[in-house]
Design a protein around this motif. Structure first.
Motif, PDB file in Angstrom:
ATOM      1  N   LEU A   1      66.004  16.902  95.020  1.00 40.23           N
ATOM      2  CA  LEU A   1      65.112  17.945  94.505  1.00 40.23           C
ATOM      3  C   LEU A   1      65.890  19.208  94.178  1.00 40.23           C
ATOM      4  O   LEU A   1      65.658  19.839  93.134  1.00 40.23           O
ATOM      5  CB  LEU A   1      63.997  18.226  95.501  1.00 40.23           C
ATOM      6  N   ARG A   2      66.815  19.577  95.034  1.00 43.83           N
ATOM      7  CA  ARG A   2      67.654  20.755  94.778  1.00 43.83           C
ATOM      8  C   ARG A   2      68.448  20.559  93.489  1.00 43.83           C
ATOM      9  O   ARG A   2      68.538  21.459  92.653  1.00 43.83           O
ATOM     10  CB  ARG A   2      68.598  20.959  95.963  1.00 43.83           C
ATOM     11  N   GLN A   3      68.991  19.358  93.341  1.00 42.65           N
ATOM     12  CA  GLN A   3      69.772  19.042  92.150  1.00 42.65           C
ATOM     13  C   GLN A   3      68.884  19.131  90.899  1.00 42.65           C
ATOM     14  O   GLN A   3      69.291  19.700  89.886  1.00 42.65           O
ATOM     15  CB  GLN A   3      70.355  17.641  92.301  1.00 42.65           C
ATOM     16  N   GLY A   4      67.677  18.586  90.981  1.00 40.31           N
ATOM     17  CA  GLY A   4      66.750  18.650  89.849  1.00 40.31           C
ATOM     18  C   GLY A   4      66.385  20.081  89.496  1.00 40.31           C
ATOM     19  O   GLY A   4      66.352  20.455  88.311  1.00 40.31           O
ATOM     20  N   GLU A   5      66.124  20.896  90.508  1.00 42.48           N
ATOM     21  CA  GLU A   5      65.784  22.303  90.264  1.00 42.48           C
ATOM     22  C   GLU A   5      66.965  23.055  89.657  1.00 42.48           C
ATOM     23  O   GLU A   5      66.781  23.905  88.780  1.00 42.48           O
ATOM     24  CB  GLU A   5      65.314  22.956  91.558  1.00 42.48           C
ATOM     25  N   ASP A   6      68.177  22.728  90.106  1.00 39.89           N
ATOM     26  CA  ASP A   6      69.370  23.351  89.515  1.00 39.89           C
ATOM     27  C   ASP A   6      69.481  22.996  88.033  1.00 39.89           C
ATOM     28  O   ASP A   6      69.806  23.851  87.208  1.00 39.89           O
ATOM     29  CB  ASP A   6      70.641  22.904  90.248  1.00 39.89           C
ATOM     30  N   HIS A   7      69.203  21.746  87.703  1.00 43.48           N
ATOM     31  CA  HIS A   7      69.263  21.321  86.305  1.00 43.48           C
ATOM     32  C   HIS A   7      68.183  22.014  85.470  1.00 43.48           C
ATOM     33  O   HIS A   7      68.430  22.373  84.321  1.00 43.48           O
ATOM     34  CB  HIS A   7      69.118  19.804  86.186  1.00 43.48           C
ATOM     35  N   VAL A   8      66.991  22.209  86.048  1.00 41.74           N
ATOM     36  CA  VAL A   8      65.921  22.923  85.336  1.00 41.74           C
ATOM     37  C   VAL A   8      66.388  24.342  85.037  1.00 41.74           C
ATOM     38  O   VAL A   8      66.265  24.821  83.901  1.00 41.74           O
ATOM     39  CB  VAL A   8      64.601  22.933  86.145  1.00 41.74           C
ATOM     40  N   ARG A   9      66.928  25.015  86.042  1.00 38.71           N
ATOM     41  CA  ARG A   9      67.405  26.396  85.848  1.00 38.71           C
ATOM     42  C   ARG A   9      68.517  26.456  84.808  1.00 38.71           C
ATOM     43  O   ARG A   9      68.636  27.426  84.074  1.00 38.71           O
ATOM     44  CB  ARG A   9      67.884  26.986  87.168  1.00 38.71           C
ATOM     45  N   ALA A  10      69.348  25.404  84.745  1.00 35.39           N
ATOM     46  CA  ALA A  10      70.450  25.365  83.777  1.00 35.39           C
ATOM     47  C   ALA A  10      69.971  24.961  82.383  1.00 35.39           C
ATOM     48  O   ALA A  10      70.748  24.979  81.432  1.00 35.39           O
ATOM     49  CB  ALA A  10      71.531  24.402  84.261  1.00 35.39           C
TER      50      ALA A  10
ATOM     51  N   GLY B   1      56.224  17.712  87.382  1.00 32.73           N
ATOM     52  CA  GLY B   1      55.209  18.521  86.715  1.00 32.73           C
ATOM     53  C   GLY B   1      55.798  19.783  86.123  1.00 32.73           C
ATOM     54  O   GLY B   1      55.449  20.191  85.005  1.00 32.73           O
ATOM     55  N   SER B   2      56.712  20.424  86.845  1.00 31.71           N
ATOM     56  CA  SER B   2      57.373  21.629  86.340  1.00 31.71           C
ATOM     57  C   SER B   2      58.183  21.333  85.086  1.00 31.71           C
ATOM     58  O   SER B   2      58.163  22.099  84.123  1.00 31.71           O
ATOM     59  CB  SER B   2      58.306  22.211  87.410  1.00 31.71           C
ATOM     60  N   ILE B   3      58.894  20.214  85.108  1.00 28.56           N
ATOM     61  CA  ILE B   3      59.689  19.813  83.938  1.00 28.56           C
ATOM     62  C   ILE B   3      58.770  19.561  82.748  1.00 28.56           C
ATOM     63  O   ILE B   3      59.038  20.004  81.627  1.00 28.56           O
ATOM     64  CB  ILE B   3      60.530  18.559  84.262  1.00 28.56           C
ATOM     65  N   LEU B   4      57.668  18.860  82.992  1.00 31.56           N
ATOM     66  CA  LEU B   4      56.719  18.573  81.915  1.00 31.56           C
ATOM     67  C   LEU B   4      56.107  19.854  81.346  1.00 31.56           C
ATOM     68  O   LEU B   4      55.876  19.954  80.141  1.00 31.56           O
ATOM     69  CB  LEU B   4      55.629  17.618  82.410  1.00 31.56           C
ATOM     70  N   LEU B   5      55.867  20.841  82.202  1.00 24.66           N
ATOM     71  CA  LEU B   5      55.361  22.130  81.716  1.00 24.66           C
ATOM     72  C   LEU B   5      56.385  22.797  80.803  1.00 24.66           C
ATOM     73  O   LEU B   5      56.027  23.325  79.743  1.00 24.66           O
ATOM     74  CB  LEU B   5      55.026  23.058  82.881  1.00 24.66           C
ATOM     75  N   VAL B   6      57.636  22.786  81.202  1.00 23.19           N
ATOM     76  CA  VAL B   6      58.699  23.375  80.387  1.00 23.19           C
ATOM     77  C   VAL B   6      58.753  22.676  79.027  1.00 23.19           C
ATOM     78  O   VAL B   6      58.969  23.315  78.000  1.00 23.19           O
ATOM     79  CB  VAL B   6      60.064  23.284  81.112  1.00 23.19           C
ATOM     80  N   GLU B   7      58.524  21.374  79.037  1.00 22.99           N
ATOM     81  CA  GLU B   7      58.551  20.584  77.801  1.00 22.99           C
ATOM     82  C   GLU B   7      57.235  20.671  77.024  1.00 22.99           C
ATOM     83  O   GLU B   7      57.088  20.048  75.990  1.00 22.99           O
ATOM     84  CB  GLU B   7      58.865  19.121  78.128  1.00 22.99           C
TER      85      GLU B   7
ATOM     86  N   ASN C   1      68.862  21.936  81.517  1.00 24.33           N
ATOM     87  CA  ASN C   1      69.176  20.542  81.231  1.00 24.33           C
ATOM     88  C   ASN C   1      68.010  19.670  81.683  1.00 24.33           C
ATOM     89  O   ASN C   1      68.023  19.098  82.777  1.00 24.33           O
ATOM     90  CB  ASN C   1      70.483  20.139  81.926  1.00 24.33           C
ATOM     91  N   ALA C   2      66.993  19.567  80.821  1.00 24.24           N
ATOM     92  CA  ALA C   2      65.771  18.843  81.170  1.00 24.24           C
ATOM     93  C   ALA C   2      66.042  17.359  81.414  1.00 24.24           C
ATOM     94  O   ALA C   2      65.441  16.757  82.298  1.00 24.24           O
ATOM     95  CB  ALA C   2      64.722  19.018  80.076  1.00 24.24           C
ATOM     96  N   GLU C   3      66.957  16.788  80.650  1.00 24.31           N
ATOM     97  CA  GLU C   3      67.236  15.353  80.794  1.00 24.31           C
ATOM     98  C   GLU C   3      67.821  15.044  82.176  1.00 24.31           C
ATOM     99  O   GLU C   3      67.391  14.118  82.857  1.00 24.31           O
ATOM    100  CB  GLU C   3      68.193  14.893  79.695  1.00 24.31           C
ATOM    101  N   ALA C   4      68.786  15.847  82.611  1.00 23.75           N
ATOM    102  CA  ALA C   4      69.378  15.644  83.929  1.00 23.75           C
ATOM    103  C   ALA C   4      68.372  15.972  85.031  1.00 23.75           C
ATOM    104  O   ALA C   4      68.328  15.295  86.056  1.00 23.75           O
ATOM    105  CB  ALA C   4      70.634  16.501  84.086  1.00 23.75           C
ATOM    106  N   ALA C   5      67.553  16.999  84.801  1.00 24.41           N
ATOM    107  CA  ALA C   5      66.509  17.344  85.782  1.00 24.41           C
ATOM    108  C   ALA C   5      65.542  16.178  85.936  1.00 24.41           C
ATOM    109  O   ALA C   5      65.143  15.826  87.052  1.00 24.41           O
ATOM    110  CB  ALA C   5      65.762  18.603  85.335  1.00 24.41           C
ATOM    111  N   ARG C   6      65.159  15.578  84.808  1.00 25.53           N
ATOM    112  CA  ARG C   6      64.244  14.442  84.840  1.00 25.53           C
ATOM    113  C   ARG C   6      64.868  13.267  85.592  1.00 25.53           C
ATOM    114  O   ARG C   6      64.195  12.572  86.352  1.00 25.53           O
ATOM    115  CB  ARG C   6      63.872  14.037  83.410  1.00 25.53           C
TER     116      ARG C   6
END
Length: 176
Positions: A51-60, A88-94, A62-67
């Motif tokens: 989850l930390r890694q996914g959140e880091d990717h969102v902040r960076a 859900g957060s990633i989908l909102l960003v998208e 990089n939606a694909e890596a976050a996903r």
């Protein structure tokens, strides 16, 4: 990476990317994404790390890596509401609001007291154009006592959205 290759060749990134894609399609080279590889290499037994890694990717950005990180977390921990919250957060960003709403509803189901999933679900409803439901969801979120400081930061923003959405609903009713 493509940018480094383009700089070293003195060519536009787009042309280099197109050439690399052609070579990859012909199986002459193999393209890889280190961010995606790190998501798959994360310890499957550690939801927090994924989850930390996914959140880091969102902040960076990089939606694909976050996903990929979020999916790895979901595969390993399907009953952890945080995995659904991240997706859900990633989908909102998208701006994939209907999918975000569905995923965030699952996060709320798994963590009925969760404040953030409720706020994000209200945003998904608003994004999907479901104004009345969004207003009710935002008002319910505003009524939740004892928000932590991270959620309390959103009170002013949400408080401004509710009257604007109500005004828009009223204007739409007059048009009908």
């Amino acid at each position: 990476d493509v940018q480094t290759i383009a700089l070293s060749l003195g060519e536009p990134e787009f042309d280099v990317a197109r050439a690399l894609f052609g070579l990859s399609s012909a199986d002459v080279i193999l393209l890889r994404d280190p961010a995606l590889e790190s998501a798959h290499a994360a310890p499957r037994g550690d939801a927090d790390a994924l989850l930390r890694q996914g959140e880091d990717h969102v902040r960076a950005g990089n939606a694909e890596a976050a996903r990929a990180s979020a999916q790895a977390a979901l595969d390993g921990f399907p009953e952890d509401s945080r995995t659904h919250l991240l997706i859900g957060s990633i989908l909102l960003v998208e701006r994939r609001y209907a999918e975000a709403e569905s995923t965030l509803r699952e996060a709320v189901r798994l963590d009925p007291g969760g404040v953030r999933p409720r706020r994000l679900m209200a945003w998904a409803l608003l994004g999907a154009g479901r104004l009345e439901e969004a207003v009710h969801a935002f008002e319910a979120w505003l009524a939740i006592p004892g928000k932590d400081s991270a959620e309390a930061e959103h009170i002013r923003e949400v408080s401004g959205v509710v009257p604007a959405a109500r005004h828009l609903m009223e204007r739409l009713r007059r048009v009908s």
